[in-house]
Design a protein around this motif. Structure first.
Motif, PDB file in Angstrom:
ATOM      1  N   LEU A 119       0.829  -1.206   0.000  1.00 16.49           N
ATOM      2  CA  LEU A 119       0.000   0.000   0.000  1.00 16.49           C
ATOM      3  C   LEU A 119       0.864   1.258   0.000  1.00 16.49           C
ATOM      4  O   LEU A 119       0.556   2.240  -0.708  1.00 16.49           O
ATOM      5  CB  LEU A 119      -0.925   0.004   1.224  1.00 16.49           C
ATOM      6  N   GLU A 120       1.945   1.259   0.769  1.00 16.53           N
ATOM      7  CA  GLU A 120       2.826   2.423   0.828  1.00 16.53           C
ATOM      8  C   GLU A 120       3.484   2.673  -0.526  1.00 16.53           C
ATOM      9  O   GLU A 120       3.732   3.828  -0.909  1.00 16.53           O
ATOM     10  CB  GLU A 120       3.885   2.216   1.904  1.00 16.53           C
ATOM     11  N   GLY A 121       3.765   1.604  -1.269  1.00 14.54           N
ATOM     12  CA  GLY A 121       4.334   1.761  -2.604  1.00 14.54           C
ATOM     13  C   GLY A 121       3.376   2.478  -3.540  1.00 14.54           C
ATOM     14  O   GLY A 121       3.790   3.311  -4.356  1.00 14.54           O
ATOM     15  N   GLN A 122       2.080   2.185  -3.421  1.00 11.57           N
ATOM     16  CA  GLN A 122       1.086   2.874  -4.244  1.00 11.57           C
ATOM     17  C   GLN A 122       0.929   4.330  -3.803  1.00 11.57           C
ATOM     18  O   GLN A 122       0.703   5.225  -4.621  1.00 11.57           O
ATOM     19  CB  GLN A 122      -0.263   2.159  -4.146  1.00 11.57           C
ATOM     20  N   LEU A 123       1.072   4.549  -2.487  1.00 12.00           N
ATOM     21  CA  LEU A 123       0.935   5.907  -1.962  1.00 12.00           C
ATOM     22  C   LEU A 123       2.041   6.811  -2.495  1.00 12.00           C
ATOM     23  O   LEU A 123       1.818   8.002  -2.762  1.00 12.00           O
ATOM     24  CB  LEU A 123       0.960   5.863  -0.433  1.00 12.00           C
ATOM     25  N   ARG A 124       3.237   6.270  -2.673  1.00 15.13           N
ATOM     26  CA  ARG A 124       4.359   7.076  -3.155  1.00 15.13           C
ATOM     27  C   ARG A 124       4.200   7.529  -4.597  1.00 15.13           C
ATOM     28  O   ARG A 124       4.923   8.424  -5.061  1.00 15.13           O
ATOM     29  CB  ARG A 124       5.665   6.291  -2.991  1.00 15.13           C
ATOM     30  N   THR A 125       3.288   6.936  -5.323  1.00 16.52           N
ATOM     31  CA  THR A 125       3.064   7.353  -6.720  1.00 16.52           C
ATOM     32  C   THR A 125       2.161   8.577  -6.824  1.00 16.52           C
ATOM     33  O   THR A 125       2.004   9.129  -7.908  1.00 16.52           O
ATOM     34  CB  THR A 125       2.430   6.200  -7.516  1.00 16.52           C
ATOM     35  N   ALA A 136      -2.187  10.592   4.884  1.00 19.41           N
ATOM     36  CA  ALA A 136      -2.411   9.381   4.094  1.00 19.41           C
ATOM     37  C   ALA A 136      -1.576   8.218   4.630  1.00 19.41           C
ATOM     38  O   ALA A 136      -2.052   7.082   4.724  1.00 19.41           O
ATOM     39  CB  ALA A 136      -2.085   9.649   2.626  1.00 19.41           C
ATOM     40  N   GLU A 137      -0.329   8.493   5.015  1.00 23.68           N
ATOM     41  CA  GLU A 137       0.514   7.438   5.589  1.00 23.68           C
ATOM     42  C   GLU A 137      -0.074   6.940   6.909  1.00 23.68           C
ATOM     43  O   GLU A 137      -0.021   5.744   7.207  1.00 23.68           O
ATOM     44  CB  GLU A 137       1.933   7.972   5.816  1.00 23.68           C
ATOM     45  N   PHE A 138      -0.648   7.862   7.680  1.00 19.66           N
ATOM     46  CA  PHE A 138      -1.267   7.472   8.943  1.00 19.66           C
ATOM     47  C   PHE A 138      -2.492   6.590   8.683  1.00 19.66           C
ATOM     48  O   PHE A 138      -2.724   5.610   9.402  1.00 19.66           O
ATOM     49  CB  PHE A 138      -1.675   8.728   9.720  1.00 19.66           C
ATOM     50  N   LEU A 139      -3.265   6.924   7.662  1.00 11.43           N
ATOM     51  CA  LEU A 139      -4.443   6.117   7.315  1.00 11.43           C
ATOM     52  C   LEU A 139      -4.032   4.719   6.854  1.00 11.43           C
ATOM     53  O   LEU A 139      -4.638   3.719   7.237  1.00 11.43           O
ATOM     54  CB  LEU A 139      -5.264   6.811   6.223  1.00 11.43           C
ATOM     55  N   VAL A 140      -2.993   4.663   6.022  1.00 13.49           N
ATOM     56  CA  VAL A 140      -2.500   3.355   5.561  1.00 13.49           C
ATOM     57  C   VAL A 140      -2.016   2.528   6.749  1.00 13.49           C
ATOM     58  O   VAL A 140      -2.264   1.317   6.833  1.00 13.49           O
ATOM     59  CB  VAL A 140      -1.369   3.541   4.529  1.00 13.49           C
ATOM     60  N   GLY A 141      -1.353   3.176   7.703  1.00 15.99           N
ATOM     61  CA  GLY A 141      -0.898   2.469   8.895  1.00 15.99           C
ATOM     62  C   GLY A 141      -2.035   1.999   9.778  1.00 15.99           C
ATOM     63  O   GLY A 141      -1.855   1.082  10.596  1.00 15.99           O
ATOM     64  N   SER A 142      -3.213   2.601   9.630  1.00 17.89           N
ATOM     65  CA  SER A 142      -4.384   2.221  10.433  1.00 17.89           C
ATOM     66  C   SER A 142      -5.165   1.064   9.818  1.00 17.89           C
ATOM     67  O   SER A 142      -6.113   0.561  10.424  1.00 17.89           O
ATOM     68  CB  SER A 142      -5.321   3.425  10.606  1.00 17.89           C
ATOM     69  N   ILE A 143      -4.777   0.643   8.614  1.00 19.81           N
ATOM     70  CA  ILE A 143      -5.468  -0.464   7.940  1.00 19.81           C
ATOM     71  C   ILE A 143      -4.969  -1.782   8.526  1.00 19.81           C
ATOM     72  O   ILE A 143      -3.760  -2.004   8.638  1.00 19.81           O
ATOM     73  CB  ILE A 143      -5.222  -0.413   6.421  1.00 19.81           C
ATOM     74  N   ASP A 144      -5.892  -2.661   8.908  1.00 20.09           N
ATOM     75  CA  ASP A 144      -5.483  -3.942   9.494  1.00 20.09           C
ATOM     76  C   ASP A 144      -5.161  -4.953   8.415  1.00 20.09           C
ATOM     77  O   ASP A 144      -5.253  -4.665   7.212  1.00 20.09           O
ATOM     78  CB  ASP A 144      -6.548  -4.475  10.465  1.00 20.09           C
ATOM     79  N   GLU A 145      -4.765  -6.153   8.837  1.00 24.63           N
ATOM     80  CA  GLU A 145      -4.328  -7.187   7.884  1.00 24.63           C
ATOM     81  C   GLU A 145      -5.455  -7.652   6.962  1.00 24.63           C
ATOM     82  O   GLU A 145      -5.194  -8.205   5.897  1.00 24.63           O
ATOM     83  CB  GLU A 145      -3.752  -8.386   8.637  1.00 24.63           C
ATOM     84  N   SER A 146      -6.694  -7.439   7.360  1.00 20.80           N
ATOM     85  CA  SER A 146      -7.825  -7.825   6.503  1.00 20.80           C
ATOM     86  C   SER A 146      -8.134  -6.769   5.465  1.00 20.80           C
ATOM     87  O   SER A 146      -8.903  -7.013   4.528  1.00 20.80           O
ATOM     88  CB  SER A 146      -9.072  -8.087   7.356  1.00 20.80           C
ATOM     89  N   GLY A 147      -7.560  -5.557   5.624  1.00 26.15           N
ATOM     90  CA  GLY A 147      -7.790  -4.494   4.652  1.00 26.15           C
ATOM     91  C   GLY A 147      -8.764  -3.431   5.117  1.00 26.15           C
ATOM     92  O   GLY A 147      -9.132  -2.548   4.341  1.00 26.15           O
TER      93      GLY A 147
END
Length: 485
Positions: A119-125, A136-147
């Motif tokens: 997900l972080e790789g997509q965010l960098r684009t 946005a990085e904080f939101l991605v970090g808040s996503i659990d393993e299920s998505g």
């Protein structure tokens, strides 16, 4: 008022060697190998290899056992008890059957990208402002393993303020969340199952059945989950065929988009069986995995150190301290080797008793032939404590002609059938699962009807017992098993 008095007590205490043995018994193969490696690293008196010399430590162990409070001095140690008369080098007693071009075979490990790194790789684009990037990085970090993002947006706003010193609004969070919800896999960043499924459908090309599926999820999610199909037919003025097509579209979706990605990138784990059971000439043959039976020996280097001390005419304090240290390490090495031998004997004794008890199953592979068996049955058969049998059963696997099984799966409670015979609860669960698989999915069987069918088959169990077995098999209630056929 204080009083002094003498009292006699009879206490049962485990020796350090017994505790060490119990810990070794409960270790599965991989953990045992790690423990073995650790012991070899920590005790230089222990080496890998076959011990050809006669065991010369028993006499010393009896004569100079320092397990109590007495102190052993260097001069009290019988050095001869630690030295061997066998001067034949160990390499002369071994046969080299390996050629120089033999390679060590091993299983390579794959390294993969984690779900959050993906997900972080997509965010960098994306081209975002500095503040939006942090949010946005904080939101991605808040996503659990299920998505999913399981937290309320207001809580995320508070955390950003306290941890990142960023003050933002719910509207900005919603805007960036919608951007993240366009990432792959489809459905990621959803706050609940309903939103996850709708996001996935919106990614697909629009058809009538998909539009209907989105409308059902958006407006009647509870009725859909509870499979109130008649209510859905009436509310959306559709026929059963149209509803069936919409349900098929929903069933194709992934309720855990993150879980699917994690599964694809998960390093494959292989179960290493501790035992192997084969059928040879119509008889069962049990063997212990060779990795559970390492060849260990006492280091020759340490024996040479003792020999040098014995031959030395002047014995300094440092030499005496060294001898005491060597004694400790040699004792620990011998105890560990003995514990491993006892572990091997205990494992084989337990598994052999289980194999004989469940012989009909191991000969045929038919789970209906599994006998009711509890830990006490095996413990009584081999005259061991129940806790020892439990340690073997709970963490060990056995390779059979019918697959690799966890040993504790062969244990089950019993009940009597209509013929008065003891049958295993595992057998009843197998029959229950078969009955449910063969039921009419348009009209699934209730627990009461399942109990009646089992009674007809000779298993008189109550409805609540059927419910308990069904839950253990992870099978939902009748209403949730309903399908439009």
């Amino acid at each position: 008022m204080l009083k002094q008095g003498l009292h006699q007590k009879l206490l049962q205490k485990l020796s350090p060697q017994q505790i060490q043995l119990m810990k070794l018994i409960q270790l599965p193969t991989i953990a045992f190998e790690q423990k073995l490696k650790q012991e070899l690293e920590e005790n230089p008196a222990l080496e890998v290899g076959k011990e050809h010399e006669e065991d010369e430590f028993d006499s010393f162990q009896d004569e100079y056992d320092d397990s109590g409070n007495e102190k052993i001095e260097a001069d009290d140690i019988d050095i001869d008890a630690y030295l061997s008369d066998d001067e034949i080098p160990s390499y002369k007693l071994m046969t080299n059957n390996y050629s120089s071009d033999d390679e060590e075979k091993y299983t390579p490990y794959a390294s993969g990208t984690t779900f959050h790194q993906f997900l972080e790789g997509q965010l960098r684009t994306l081209s975002l402002s500095e503040q939006d990037q942090i949010i946005a990085e904080f939101l991605v970090g808040s996503i659990d393993e299920s998505g999913y993002i399981r937290r309320e947006l207001i809580d995320i706003i508070d955390d950003l303020a306290f941890t990142q010193n960023i003050f933002t609004t719910e509207e900005d969070i919603e805007r960036l969340l919608k951007t993240i919800q366009n990432f792959d896999p489809a459905g990621v960043g959803a706050r609940d199952l309903r939103e996850c499924l709708i996001l996935q459908l919106q990614r697909k090309s629009i058809t009538e059945s998909r539009e209907l599926a989105i409308e059902i999820l958006d407006k009647s999610f509870d009725a859909f989950v509870k499979k109130h199909y008649q209510k859905l037919l009436q509310k959306f003025s559709i026929n059963e065929e149209e509803l069936k097509d919409a349900i098929i579209e929903i069933e194709k979706l992934n309720p855990k988009p993150g879980g699917a990605y994690a599964q694809d990138n998960k390093i494959a784990e292989q179960i290493i069986p501790d035992f192997t059971i084969r059928i040879v000439d119509g008889e069962l043959e049990l063997s212990l995995n060779g990795r559970n039976a390492p060849e260990l020996k006492i280091s020759n280097e340490y024996t040479n150190l003792l020999k040098g001390y014995k031959e030395s005419k002047v014995k300094t304090k440092s030499q005496k301290d060294a001898v005491l240290f060597i004694k400790q390490k040699l004792d620990a090495a011998k105890w560990f080797i003995d514990a491993i031998l006892q572990r091997q004997q205990t494992l084989l004794l337990n598994m052999n008793a289980i194999m004989e008890y469940q012989k009909d199953y191991f000969m045929t592979g038919d789970e209906r032939k599994l006998k009711p068996m509890i830990l006490k049955d095996i413990a009584d058969k081999i005259n061991m404590d129940i806790s020892t049998v439990s340690r073997v059963a709970n963490s060990k696997y056995v390779a059979t002609p019918y697959g690799t099984k966890l040993i504790k799966e062969f244990f089950s409670e019993s009940m009597k059938n209509t013929q008065g015979e003891d049958v295993s609860t595992t057998e009843i669960k197998t029959i229950l699962s078969t009955v449910i698989d063969e039921e009419d999915k348009n009209s699934p069987l209730t627990d009461e009807k399942l109990a009646a069918i089992l009674k007809e088959k000779g298993y008189p169990i109550a409805r609540r017992t059927v419910a308990k077995y069904r839950e253990q098999l992870d099978i939902p209630v009748a209403r949730l098993r309903k399908k439009i056929v």
